[in-house]
Design an enzyme around this catalytic site. Structure first.
Site, PDB file in Angstrom:
ATOM      1  N   SER A 271      -6.389   4.853  -5.523  1.00 44.46           N
ATOM      2  CA  SER A 271      -5.587   3.990  -4.631  1.00 44.46           C
ATOM      3  C   SER A 271      -4.323   4.685  -4.127  1.00 44.46           C
ATOM      4  O   SER A 271      -3.331   4.014  -3.822  1.00 44.46           O
ATOM      5  CB  SER A 271      -5.196   2.680  -5.333  1.00 44.46           C
ATOM      6  OG  SER A 271      -6.314   2.077  -5.903  1.00 44.46           O
ATOM      7  N   ARG A 272      -4.330   5.987  -4.078  1.00 47.39           N
ATOM      8  CA  ARG A 272      -3.188   6.785  -3.617  1.00 47.39           C
ATOM      9  C   ARG A 272      -1.925   6.575  -4.445  1.00 47.39           C
ATOM     10  O   ARG A 272      -0.818   6.841  -3.997  1.00 47.39           O
ATOM     11  CB  ARG A 272      -2.882   6.507  -2.132  1.00 47.39           C
ATOM     12  CG  ARG A 272      -4.058   6.829  -1.227  1.00 47.39           C
ATOM     13  CD  ARG A 272      -3.658   6.950   0.218  1.00 47.39           C
ATOM     14  NE  ARG A 272      -4.836   7.087   1.071  1.00 47.39           N
ATOM     15  CZ  ARG A 272      -5.474   8.224   1.301  1.00 47.39           C
ATOM     16  NH1 ARG A 272      -5.028   9.338   0.756  1.00 47.39           N
ATOM     17  NH2 ARG A 272      -6.538   8.255   2.067  1.00 47.39           N
ATOM     18  N   LEU A 273      -2.103   6.106  -5.663  1.00 44.58           N
ATOM     19  CA  LEU A 273      -0.939   5.947  -6.548  1.00 44.58           C
ATOM     20  C   LEU A 273      -0.858   7.209  -7.412  1.00 44.58           C
ATOM     21  O   LEU A 273      -1.143   7.195  -8.615  1.00 44.58           O
ATOM     22  CB  LEU A 273      -1.091   4.667  -7.387  1.00 44.58           C
ATOM     23  CG  LEU A 273      -1.162   3.396  -6.535  1.00 44.58           C
ATOM     24  CD1 LEU A 273      -1.419   2.164  -7.383  1.00 44.58           C
ATOM     25  CD2 LEU A 273       0.142   3.220  -5.748  1.00 44.58           C
TER      26      LEU A 273
END
Ligand SMILES: Cc1cc2nc3c(=O)[nH]c(=O)nc-3n(C[C@H](O)[C@H](O)[C@H](O)COP(=O)(O)O)c2cc1C
Length: 214
Positions: free
Chosen positions: A192-194
């Site tokens: 999740s692009r975290l």
């Protein structure tokens, strides 16, 4: 059970957090660990790094070079000292380096200062290179405008024949640089692009780690 497919194996890296409490306190050791992972995972040319320089005018320029050594003594690469990068480093030794190991979803960013390695180090490496590369380093005025490919090839062939079986001597315009890092950032791609980002900076004679927002 069969081994996991490379894609699955690589994807697994995204599931492993990069954490302040588990990274090495020494960024050289952390880099060496990640580099070993890249080699072990079969990443193509893990030693390829992007090198950014900028000269007097402050205009940045970037290109890929190959890391030949990485240790607490610095990151070493070899090039033509009269090339664009060489001229820019002469004017401004501050450089930035980026490694990207796509298959592991990992990036390492390094800033530091570049200085020429001793001539003896460049001589030793030059002697390990194939004859064609040695002659190429001698005849190529890297980054200069040249007339055309044909005349360059002719000059290269003439020079190659001139050496015959004798060993070329390293030209003074070719050699290594060693980059002494002042900061590192280790970036681990996460779902999740975290992403996880851990930065090391050198302060009061020691490395300080801190977490950056993704
Ligand atoms: C994967 C890769 C590795 C390279 N390695 C080197 C290198 O180690 N040394 C070098 O001088 N040029 C290397 N080059 C060529 C440089 O990217 C660049 O074209 C050349 O050094 C001239 O750059 P400059 O005009 O900015 O000085 C490499 C290119 C690629 C794509």
């Amino acid at each position: 059970m069969s081994d996991p497919k490379p894609a699955d194996r690589f994807e697994a890296y995204r599931d492993v957090p990069l954490d302040e409490s588990t990274v090495s306190r020494d960024p050289v050791i952390q880099f060496q660990k990640w580099f070993a992972d890249a080699v072990e995972s079969g990443v193509d040319q893990p030693e390829a790094m992007h090198l950014a320089t900028s000269g007097k005018e402050g205009l940045p320029s970037g290109r890929m070079v190959l890391m030949k050594e990485f240790s607490s003594g610095g990151i070493i690469f070899f090039t033509n000292y009269h090339s664009r990068k060489g001229r820019e480093i002469e004017d401004n030794p501050n450089v930035a380096v980026t490694f990207f190991w796509k298959e592991l979803a990992r990036q390492v960013r390094i800033t530091g200062k570049a200085t020429k390695v001793p001539g003896s180090v460049s001589d030793a490496y030059f002697q390990t290179r194939p004859m064609e590369s040695q002659v190429g380093a001698i005849v190529s005025p890297q980054s200069d405008v040249i007339q055309d490919r044909k005349s360059f090839d002719e000059q290269f062939t003439r020079e190659l024949q001139k050496y015959g079986t004798s060993t070329p001597v390293r030209p003074g315009h070719w050699g290594g640089y060693s980059i002494i890092p002042s900061s590192y950032e280790f970036w681990q791609g996460r779902p999740s692009r975290l992403h996880d980002r851990i930065r090391y900076r050198f302060e009061h004679d020691q490395w300080v780690t801190e977490r950056l927002a993704p």
